[in-house]
Design an enzyme around this catalytic site. Structure first.
Site, PDB file in Angstrom:
ATOM      1  N   ASN A   1       0.858  -1.180   0.000  1.00 48.24           N
ATOM      2  CA  ASN A   1       0.000   0.000   0.000  1.00 48.24           C
ATOM      3  C   ASN A   1       0.895   1.231   0.000  1.00 48.24           C
ATOM      4  OD1 ASN A   1      -2.422  -1.364   0.189  1.00 48.24           O
ATOM      5  ND2 ASN A   1      -2.683  -1.006   2.360  1.00 48.24           N
ATOM      6  N   ARG A   2       0.329   2.369  -0.348  1.00 52.19           N
ATOM      7  CA  ARG A   2       1.060   3.626  -0.207  1.00 52.19           C
ATOM      8  C   ARG A   2       1.001   4.062   1.248  1.00 52.19           C
ATOM      9  NH1 ARG A   2       1.890   5.776  -5.222  1.00 52.19           N
ATOM     10  NH2 ARG A   2       0.306   5.236  -6.765  1.00 52.19           N
TER      11      ARG A   2
END
Ligand code: C5P
Length: 218
Positions: free
Chosen positions: A30-31
């Site tokens: 994920n960011r």
């Protein structure tokens, strides 16, 4: 000297993304910069808590005054968090990958000329917040985050009960807000008492306010 309302209290904070291996050179993630989670760990430590920060892979420095445990995957993060129990406070800020590759390859998967990409079978990761929120050793105060791009409040309200959290810090991370990776955050605190709207603040200010809010609960 700043007052230490959390002296003698133990806190666990998760921060950063998780990396889920596909093979030795590739991963799903994920960011997440880790900025908000690390700032919360630092703020809790400044109020006197003994803080264990369980962090996924990030490039920012370790915050002062906390014990940092570095992990890669969600499975590792869950194990590190469980090992850090018992605690009085747990704040789950990490952007944990919802899925991992069902059977990660021990060898780099080769590109086959003329063939399409190898299919990836995914399987669900453990939900760390939900596990700890319903744990027999549940910390007295459990705080989750809800990063959404739509239906921010209703999603946060649903998460409160489902995950066993005392409050959920909800934010809209639509790309236009610049929150992801940035230094500012605009959050709402969702609890059984209702919704509290906080102004646009630096992530450090959000962390200080949240730590103060947590201290009030003790
Ligand atoms: O369900 P969702 O991922 O939106 O929930 C976000 C909250 O749950 C955050 O507090 C996040 O740290 C936590 N979480 C977790 N383990 C997961 C997924 C989310 O601890 N596998």
């Amino acid at each position: 000297d700043t007052p230490k309302p959390l002296a003698g209290k133990r806190a666990i904070v998760t921060s950063g993304p998780t990396h889920e291996p596909i093979d030795p050179v590739r991963y799903i993630a994920n960011r997440s910069s880790g900025k908000q989670g690390h700032a919360i760990a630092a703020s809790l430590a400044r109020l006197g808590a003994e803080v264990t920060l369980v962090s996924g892979p990030v490039t920012i420095p370790d915050p002062a005054g906390v014990t940092v445990i570095r992990v890669e995957s969600a499975a590792d993060m869950l194990e590190a968090v469980t090992s850090a129990l018992p605690a009085d406070i747990a704040v789950f800020v990490a952007a944990v990958a919802d899925w991992r590759v069902a059977a990660a390859s021990g060898e780099k998967i080769k590109k086959q000329p003329g063939e399409g990409p190898a299919p990836l079978e995914l399987t669900e990761n453990p939900d760390i917040l939900k596990t700890i929120g319903h744990h027999e050793n549940r910390p007295k105060l459990v705080v989750g985050f809800a990063a959404e791009t739509s239906d921010v409040i209703s999603s946060a309200q649903a998460k409160l009960a489902r995950k066993g959290a005392d409050f959920i810090v909800a934010n809209d991370v639509s790309p236009a807000t610049g929150i992801m990776g940035g230094d500012r955050n605009r959050v709402r605190i969702v609890s059984s008492d209702g919704v509290e709207d906080w102004p646009d603040l630096s992530k450090a200010e959000v962390a200080d306010r949240l730590a103060a809010r947590i201290a009030e609960a003790f």
